[in-house]
Design a protein around this motif. Structure first.
Motif, PDB file in Angstrom:
ATOM      1  N   VAL A   1       0.811  -1.229   0.000  1.00 13.48           N
ATOM      2  CA  VAL A   1       0.000   0.000   0.000  1.00 13.48           C
ATOM      3  C   VAL A   1       0.839   1.272   0.000  1.00 13.48           C
ATOM      4  O   VAL A   1       0.282   2.377  -0.058  1.00 13.48           O
ATOM      5  N   LYS A   2       2.130   1.131   0.076  1.00 11.45           N
ATOM      6  CA  LYS A   2       3.002   2.318   0.101  1.00 11.45           C
ATOM      7  C   LYS A   2       2.759   3.192  -1.123  1.00 11.45           C
ATOM      8  O   LYS A   2       2.655   2.712  -2.236  1.00 11.45           O
ATOM      9  N   GLY A   3       2.661   4.483  -0.877  1.00  7.90           N
ATOM     10  CA  GLY A   3       2.422   5.435  -1.952  1.00  7.90           C
ATOM     11  C   GLY A   3       0.958   5.602  -2.305  1.00  7.90           C
ATOM     12  O   GLY A   3       0.607   6.524  -3.049  1.00  7.90           O
ATOM     13  N   ARG A   4       0.098   4.750  -1.773  1.00  9.40           N
ATOM     14  CA  ARG A   4      -1.335   4.852  -2.076  1.00  9.40           C
ATOM     15  C   ARG A   4      -2.175   5.158  -0.837  1.00  9.40           C
ATOM     16  O   ARG A   4      -3.192   5.838  -0.927  1.00  9.40           O
ATOM     17  N   PHE A   5      -1.756   4.632   0.294  1.00  9.82           N
ATOM     18  CA  PHE A   5      -2.505   4.804   1.544  1.00  9.82           C
ATOM     19  C   PHE A   5      -1.751   5.763   2.460  1.00  9.82           C
ATOM     20  O   PHE A   5      -0.518   5.786   2.478  1.00  9.82           O
ATOM     21  N   THR A   6      -2.524   6.508   3.240  1.00  6.02           N
ATOM     22  CA  THR A   6      -1.945   7.424   4.215  1.00  6.02           C
ATOM     23  C   THR A   6      -2.672   7.287   5.538  1.00  6.02           C
ATOM     24  O   THR A   6      -3.898   7.428   5.585  1.00  6.02           O
ATOM     25  N   ILE A   7      -1.923   7.029   6.583  1.00  4.61           N
ATOM     26  CA  ILE A   7      -2.506   6.934   7.915  1.00  4.61           C
ATOM     27  C   ILE A   7      -2.234   8.222   8.676  1.00  4.61           C
ATOM     28  O   ILE A   7      -1.170   8.843   8.511  1.00  4.61           O
ATOM     29  N   SER A   8      -3.203   8.611   9.490  1.00  4.90           N
ATOM     30  CA  SER A   8      -3.028   9.807  10.312  1.00  4.90           C
ATOM     31  C   SER A   8      -3.809   9.623  11.609  1.00  4.90           C
ATOM     32  O   SER A   8      -4.703   8.773  11.680  1.00  4.90           O
TER      33      SER A   8
END
Length: 121
Positions: A63-70
């Motif tokens: 998922v790197k580059g597509r998903f963002t966790i915050s």
């Protein structure tokens, strides 16, 4: 007793986006790591993304580059922005936190109820 409330799953076309959110209820406190797992029947569960209390973030390679966790510590919330979704991202996504729960003893891993993400090709 509900500890984590998840929202945001649903059906999306490949290439689309979804945002998952998870809020810890008032009986959950002193949250350390927050993260998202996903589960597909017949496959091993996968840690998608995690974020520590000092914002140290890691992602699954898939998922790197597509998903963002915050996370929002004041609101005790964690979110997962999922872009460029692929059919292979379809799964039940679970919010997981490492925290204390009032009325219980000891820090532990607490799981949400899960939210279904479906990606059509």
């Amino acid at each position: 007793q509900v500890q984590l409330v998840e929202s945001g799953g649903g059906l999306v076309q490949a290439g689309g986006s979804l945002r998952l959110s998870c809020a810890a209820t008032e009986n959950i406190y002193d949250i350390n790591v927050m993260g998202w797992y996903r589960v597909v029947p017949g496959r091993q569960r996968e840690l998608v993304a995690r974020i520590t209390s000092d914002d140290n973030i890691s992602y699954a390679d898939s998922v790197k580059g597509r998903f963002t966790i915050s996370r929002d510590n004041a609101k005790k919330m964690v979110s997962l922005q999922m872009n460029s979704l692929k059919p292979e991202d379809a799964a039940v996504y679970y919010c997981v936190v490492d925290a204390w729960e009032r009325g219980t003893f000891g820090r532990r891993e607490i799981w949400g109820q899960g939210t279904l993400v479906t990606v059509s090709s």
